[in-house]
Design a protein around this motif. Structure first.
Motif, PDB file in Angstrom:
ATOM      1  N   ARG A   1       1.074  -1.065  -0.076  1.00 24.63           N
ATOM      2  CA  ARG A   1      -0.099   0.031   0.130  1.00 24.63           C
ATOM      3  C   ARG A   1       0.829   1.267   0.188  1.00 24.63           C
ATOM      4  N   ASP A   2       0.672   2.321  -0.891  1.00 28.06           N
ATOM      5  CA  ASP A   2       1.337   3.436  -0.678  1.00 28.06           C
ATOM      6  C   ASP A   2       0.784   4.586   0.209  1.00 28.06           C
ATOM      7  N   ASP A   3       1.382   4.475   1.206  1.00 23.39           N
ATOM      8  CA  ASP A   3       0.714   5.272   2.439  1.00 23.39           C
ATOM      9  C   ASP A   3       1.160   6.665   2.367  1.00 23.39           C
ATOM     10  N   ARG A   4       1.672   7.354   1.197  1.00 21.04           N
ATOM     11  CA  ARG A   4       1.557   8.609   1.041  1.00 21.04           C
ATOM     12  C   ARG A   4       0.378   9.601   1.131  1.00 21.04           C
ATOM     13  N   MET A   5       0.180  10.396   1.914  1.00 17.65           N
ATOM     14  CA  MET A   5      -1.089  11.344   2.207  1.00 17.65           C
ATOM     15  C   MET A   5      -0.805  12.828   2.098  1.00 17.65           C
ATOM     16  N   VAL A   6      -1.724  13.703   1.717  1.00 14.96           N
ATOM     17  CA  VAL A   6      -1.564  14.844   1.799  1.00 14.96           C
ATOM     18  C   VAL A   6      -0.804  15.308   3.081  1.00 14.96           C
ATOM     19  N   GLU A   7       0.237  16.270   3.206  1.00 16.56           N
ATOM     20  CA  GLU A   7       0.704  16.756   4.424  1.00 16.56           C
ATOM     21  C   GLU A   7      -0.110  17.841   4.948  1.00 16.56           C
ATOM     22  N   ARG A   8      -0.482  18.024   6.294  1.00 16.28           N
ATOM     23  CA  ARG A   8      -1.268  18.711   7.089  1.00 16.28           C
ATOM     24  C   ARG A   8      -0.858  20.108   6.830  1.00 16.28           C
ATOM     25  N   LYS A   9      -1.827  21.023   6.984  1.00 17.28           N
ATOM     26  CA  LYS A   9      -1.663  22.612   7.353  1.00 17.28           C
ATOM     27  C   LYS A   9      -0.975  22.813   8.464  1.00 17.28           C
ATOM     28  N   LYS A  10      -0.091  23.702   8.688  1.00 13.68           N
ATOM     29  CA  LYS A  10       0.435  24.037  10.045  1.00 13.68           C
ATOM     30  C   LYS A  10      -0.142  25.299  10.448  1.00 13.68           C
ATOM     31  N   TYR A  11      -0.066  25.376  11.500  1.00 15.88           N
ATOM     32  CA  TYR A  11      -0.805  26.772  12.204  1.00 15.88           C
ATOM     33  C   TYR A  11       0.280  28.052  12.092  1.00 15.88           C
ATOM     34  N   GLY A  12      -0.048  29.261  11.941  1.00 16.21           N
ATOM     35  CA  GLY A  12       0.693  30.369  11.573  1.00 16.21           C
ATOM     36  C   GLY A  12       0.979  30.278  10.161  1.00 16.21           C
ATOM     37  N   GLN A  13       0.548  29.447   9.313  1.00 15.72           N
ATOM     38  CA  GLN A  13       1.023  29.306   8.051  1.00 15.72           C
ATOM     39  C   GLN A  13      -0.186  29.316   7.178  1.00 15.72           C
ATOM     40  N   PRO A  14      -0.104  29.755   5.903  1.00 16.05           N
ATOM     41  CA  PRO A  14      -1.431  29.397   4.954  1.00 16.05           C
ATOM     42  C   PRO A  14      -1.596  27.858   4.246  1.00 16.05           C
ATOM     43  N   GLY A  15      -0.444  27.064   4.445  1.00 14.50           N
ATOM     44  CA  GLY A  15      -0.743  25.850   4.146  1.00 14.50           C
ATOM     45  C   GLY A  15       0.353  24.918   4.612  1.00 14.50           C
ATOM     46  N   ALA A  16       0.593  23.776   4.008  1.00 15.09           N
ATOM     47  CA  ALA A  16       1.728  22.967   4.735  1.00 15.09           C
ATOM     48  C   ALA A  16       2.989  23.513   4.697  1.00 15.09           C
ATOM     49  N   ARG A  17       3.537  24.054   3.651  1.00 14.66           N
ATOM     50  CA  ARG A  17       4.900  24.610   3.345  1.00 14.66           C
ATOM     51  C   ARG A  17       4.750  26.185   3.200  1.00 14.66           C
ATOM     52  N   LYS A  18       3.780  26.725   2.796  1.00 13.59           N
ATOM     53  CA  LYS A  18       3.639  28.166   2.124  1.00 13.59           C
ATOM     54  C   LYS A  18       3.930  28.894   3.557  1.00 13.59           C
ATOM     55  N   LYS A  19       4.593  30.026   3.247  1.00 14.73           N
ATOM     56  CA  LYS A  19       4.681  30.930   4.552  1.00 14.73           C
ATOM     57  C   LYS A  19       3.889  32.135   4.039  1.00 14.73           C
ATOM     58  N   PHE A  20       3.434  33.017   5.243  1.00 20.60           N
ATOM     59  CA  PHE A  20       2.737  34.475   4.959  1.00 20.60           C
ATOM     60  C   PHE A  20       3.861  35.210   4.354  1.00 20.60           C
ATOM     61  N   GLN A  21       3.728  36.085   3.629  1.00 16.08           N
ATOM     62  CA  GLN A  21       4.662  37.121   3.208  1.00 16.08           C
ATOM     63  C   GLN A  21       5.110  38.108   4.498  1.00 16.08           C
ATOM     64  N   PHE A  22       6.542  38.193   4.437  1.00 19.61           N
ATOM     65  CA  PHE A  22       7.076  39.016   5.562  1.00 19.61           C
ATOM     66  C   PHE A  22       7.188  40.430   5.112  1.00 19.61           C
ATOM     67  N   SER A  23       6.958  41.432   6.124  1.00 15.28           N
ATOM     68  CA  SER A  23       6.894  42.907   5.708  1.00 15.28           C
ATOM     69  C   SER A  23       7.848  43.328   6.835  1.00 15.28           C
ATOM     70  N   LYS A  24       8.792  43.813   6.498  1.00 18.76           N
ATOM     71  CA  LYS A  24       9.623  44.433   7.479  1.00 18.76           C
ATOM     72  C   LYS A  24       9.057  45.849   8.010  1.00 18.76           C
ATOM     73  N   ARG A  25       8.080  46.667   7.515  1.00 14.71           N
ATOM     74  CA  ARG A  25       7.623  47.668   8.153  1.00 14.71           C
ATOM     75  C   ARG A  25       6.043  47.827   8.030  1.00 14.71           C
TER      76      ARG A  25
END
Length: 128
Positions: free
Chosen positions: A104-128
Motif C-alpha cells: 500500500r502506498d501510504d503517502r497522504m496530503v501533508e497537513r496544514k500548519k498553524y501560523g501558515q496558509p498551508g503545509a509549506r507556504k509562509k505568509f509574506q514577510f513585511s519589515k515595516r
C-alpha cells in the motif's frame, strides 16, 4: 472459483473489488472502466496488475470505489486488483511483488500548519 471480494486503498480512496472468472468485463461504479476513468494514464494504472500477469480477458471485475480523486481511486483499484490476482494464483505473487503492486502506498496530503496558509507556504514577510 466463486466470486470473491478484496479491498484496496490509496490516499483517501477505498476500492471494494469483486472478481470472478469471465470474459474480461471491467465495471467501476456501475459504468465501464473507460467511461468512469476518462484518461488513458489512469486506466493503465488501474489495470497494471492484469497486464503484468498477462491475465486480461480472464476475469469479470466489478469495483465500487469511494473517496478521493481520480488518481487515488485508480491507485486503490490497482491495489485491490493486485491483491485479488495474488489470491487467485500464487505463481503471480513474485511478479506482482517485483512491480511493487502488493504494497500500500501510504503517502497522504501533508497537513496544514498553524501560523501558515498551508503545509509549506509562509505568509509574506513585511519589515515595516
Amino acid at each position: 472459483m466463486e466470486q470473491k471480494n478484496f479491498i484496496g486503498r490509496r490516499k483517501t480512496s477505498t476500492a471494494r473489488l469483486y472478481i470472478k472468472p469471465g470474459s474480461g468485463e471491467f465495471i467501476v461504479n456501475k459504468r465501464p472502466l473507460e467511461d468512469y476513468i476518462a484518461t488513458k494514464a489512469h486506466q493503465n494504472v488501474a489495470t497494471l496488475p492484469l497486464e503484468v500477469t498477462e491475465s486480461e480477458d480472464q476475469f469479470d471485475i466489478k469495483v465500487t470505489v469511494r473517496g478521493g480523486g481520480i488518481t487515488g481511486q485508480s491507485g486503490a483499484i490497482q491495489h485491490a486488483l493486485a491483491r485479488a490476482l495474488d489470491d487467485h494464483n500464487e505463481e503471480w505473487h513474485d511478479v506482482l511483488k517485483a512491480h511493487d503492486l502488493l504494497t500500500r502506498d501510504d503517502r497522504m496530503v501533508e497537513r496544514k500548519k498553524y501560523g501558515q496558509p498551508g503545509a509549506r507556504k509562509k505568509f509574506q514577510f513585511s519589515k515595516r
